[in-house]
Every structure is written in C-alpha cells, then in structure tokens.
Enzyme design. Sequence first.
Site, PDB file in Angstrom:
ATOM      1  CG  HIS A 157      -1.783  -1.195   1.364  1.00 59.38           C
ATOM      2  ND1 HIS A 157      -2.993  -1.377   0.735  1.00 59.38           N
ATOM      3  CD2 HIS A 157      -1.560  -2.318   2.096  1.00 59.38           C
ATOM      4  CE1 HIS A 157      -3.486  -2.554   1.069  1.00 59.38           C
ATOM      5  NE2 HIS A 157      -2.635  -3.148   1.890  1.00 59.38           N
ATOM      6  CB  SER A 279      12.812  22.125 -15.094  1.00 55.27           C
ATOM      7  OG  SER A 279      11.809  23.120 -15.200  1.00 55.27           O
TER       8      SER A 279
END
Length: 432
Positions: A157, A279
């Site tokens: 999980h 970026s």
Amino acid sequence: MSLLWQKSGVEVDACIQSFLAGDDVQLDREFFLHDIEASHAHAQGLASIGILSQDEYTALAAGLDALAADWRAGAFVLDERFEDGHSAIEAVLTERLGDAGRRIHTGRSRNDQVLVATRLWLRERLDELASTCGEVATIALDRAEAEAKLPMPGYTHLQRAVVSSAGHWWAAWAEAFIDNASRARATRDWIDANPLGTAAGYGVNLPLERDAATQALGFARLQVNPGYAQLSRGKFEMAALEALSSATLDLRRFAWDVSLFTTAEFGFVQLPARYTTGSSIMPNKRNPDVVELLRASHAVVAAARAEIEQVVALPSGYHRDLQFTKGPLVRGLGHGLRALALLPDLMRSLQWRREAMAAALDPSMYATDLAIELARDGIPFREAYRQAADPARWAERDPMDSIDARVSPGAPGALRLETLRQRLAAFDEGKA
C-alpha cells in the site's frame, strides 16, 4: 500507374482512392522484404506445377533478389506511386520482366500476401521480444545475486511494511521476465503457421505446393484451412501484442518503482544523467523523463491491441476493415520493443543509495518478525499478532538478521536464484 484491380471504364476518384489506400504504402515498408521472401516461395511453387517455365522462374527469382537489393540500398523507394507493397512488387517485376512479372500473382491474393508477410514479420518481432526479456532476466538475476544481502524496505500500500532486500526486489523482476520470455517464445511457436496459398480464403483450383512453401519459408506447420487463415488475421496480431504487453506491464511497474525511488522523499536510487532531463523553467530540476516515458509505454501497446480487437468484430471471410489492423500492430510492437530495448542498460546503471535505504528501516518494520517468533515459540498466532502490535515491544534490530530469518522459499533469506537460473538456461536452450 493503373491499379491492379482497376477495370476498363471504371473511373477512380482520387479522394476515395486516397482513403482506400490509407497509410498502406508507409506501413508496408515494414513488411516489404518479407513480402519479397514469400514471393520467392510462391514463384518456386508455381514453377514446380508448371505454371511458370524454368526460365521464367529463374528470371523472377533474380528479379526479386534485385528488388530486395535495390530496397536495401535505397535505390527503390516504396512511395505514393503504388497502392501498397504487394502491388509494387508486381508492378516492378512486370516493368522489368514483362509477362513473367504478370504471372507472379497466379494462384494468390493480396489477402494471403499480407498474411504471410505479416506472419514472417511477427516471428522476427517475437524473437526480438524473447531475446530482450531473456537479457533483462539475466541482468536482474546477476544483480539479485550480488545484492542479496542489501537491506531495503518492503512496501505494501506504499507504506513501510517489513525489511526486505535489493536481492529480493531484483529476483522478482528476474522471474517476471523469464515468464515474459517464455510467453514470447510460446506465442511465436503458436503463430508459426504458413498461410501462403490460401488466396482469398477459399483456396484456388491449382495443386499448389503449400507444404513445400511451408518448408521454404521456415514455418513449423501449414495453416491448413483457408477460412481459418482469414480468421487468424487480427487474432495472431493480438496474441503478439498480448505477449509484448506482458513485458511492458512489468516494465511499467519497474519504472514506477524507480520513479518513486528517485524522489527526494525516498532517495533510494541514483540515475545516470543520461536518463534525466532538465526543467525548462526550474534550474534546480533533473527529471526522470526516460523512466516516466517507459512507464507510459504500456499504454501504447495495450491501446494497439484494443484497437485491433475492435476492428475484428467481423463475420468470417475477408473484409477490408482488416486493413486497419496493420497500423496499430506496427505502432504497438514498434514502440513497445523500442521501450524494452532501453531496459537492460537502465537495470545495469541503476545505483542504490544505501544510506537512505538503511535510514528508512524503522523499528515498526520488525513487528511481523516478532509475531512469527512468538508464534514459533507456541503462542497462538492471533495472540502473537496482538502482542507484536504493541509499539512498546518494537526495538531496533539488525536488518541482516531479519533477512536471514525469512527462509520460506523465495523469501529474502532463501531467494532460490539457482532455480531461476535453471529456468533461464532452459529457455536459452529452447526448452522453456
């Protein structure tokens, strides 16, 4: 250039013909040499039953070889002069050889031409898939062996669960890609059937030497019924994409792990700079773009399979709808195989940040070990579970002790890598 099927007095509308041809000329560049190979086998078969004279067959064989050489050298280009690759072969042979070229299509249809060329192409792609998956499995096994005792958190999980090891993580991918390689090989064997000589799906009134063509083209068996040859179009393509999607599904999950592990929040993995980009606005960023695109690649493969499945919602026999299976097949297999080809180097290059992995091992992750130890000492498991859930009983432990104690087969303390190596060796020997 007139069309192969054009009749006297029939006017061809340019817009309609453009729609009919679609992208076939561009797509057939993938299959062109395979179409030539199949034409060789067909011409040989026609000569064996007397439809072609020996001189005509010799001329056609030489003409096909010359066309293949021109294609490889770039001297012949399959372009908008032609409706598709099949008509281009016949047109060139007719232009160069006259009546011998006009005889090459005797006893065959463009239907079995596209079937056999696609089948030959699929065999190569599935061989490539099996080989890549085998290479990936080998790398993962080598790293599992080398890093069998490197502790790392195990998650469920996306929450910290138990102490695990890098070896256990690598062994999972090794076994996955052994299965993927075996599935690719099995799919190749399943589709390895010769459809040449089935014509438009009902055979022809000639004693075609289909068994000889099967042997000449290296097929394992004859696809006997011409009706089934038509039914297999789309079906076999989907099977190949399903084999590929089995591998790209695992690729997606591997890429997910790596993308998570490279985040500052995890910090477990260092990627080489070549797998990252900067970026356009943020000077501080290095983004794992290659990994993210690998993660997205399964969608291309799955979408291609779904597209073909929708096209083949058809009754038996040939339908022109099937032309639209070619684009997604080329796109899905091409993209998926290109993506998988990047995986071996990525696996070799991935570097662990051991300190970050060790820091992520908190005392709660030993609670399961404690519960098992109490149960082993005779306490009923549900009571042991309750006692082990008490944070007061959690204590810092040596992660190596946790790894070594996990001895159920396949667990971090008993990886059974030799069993996986034996399976991989059997696959390499063609026995998997």
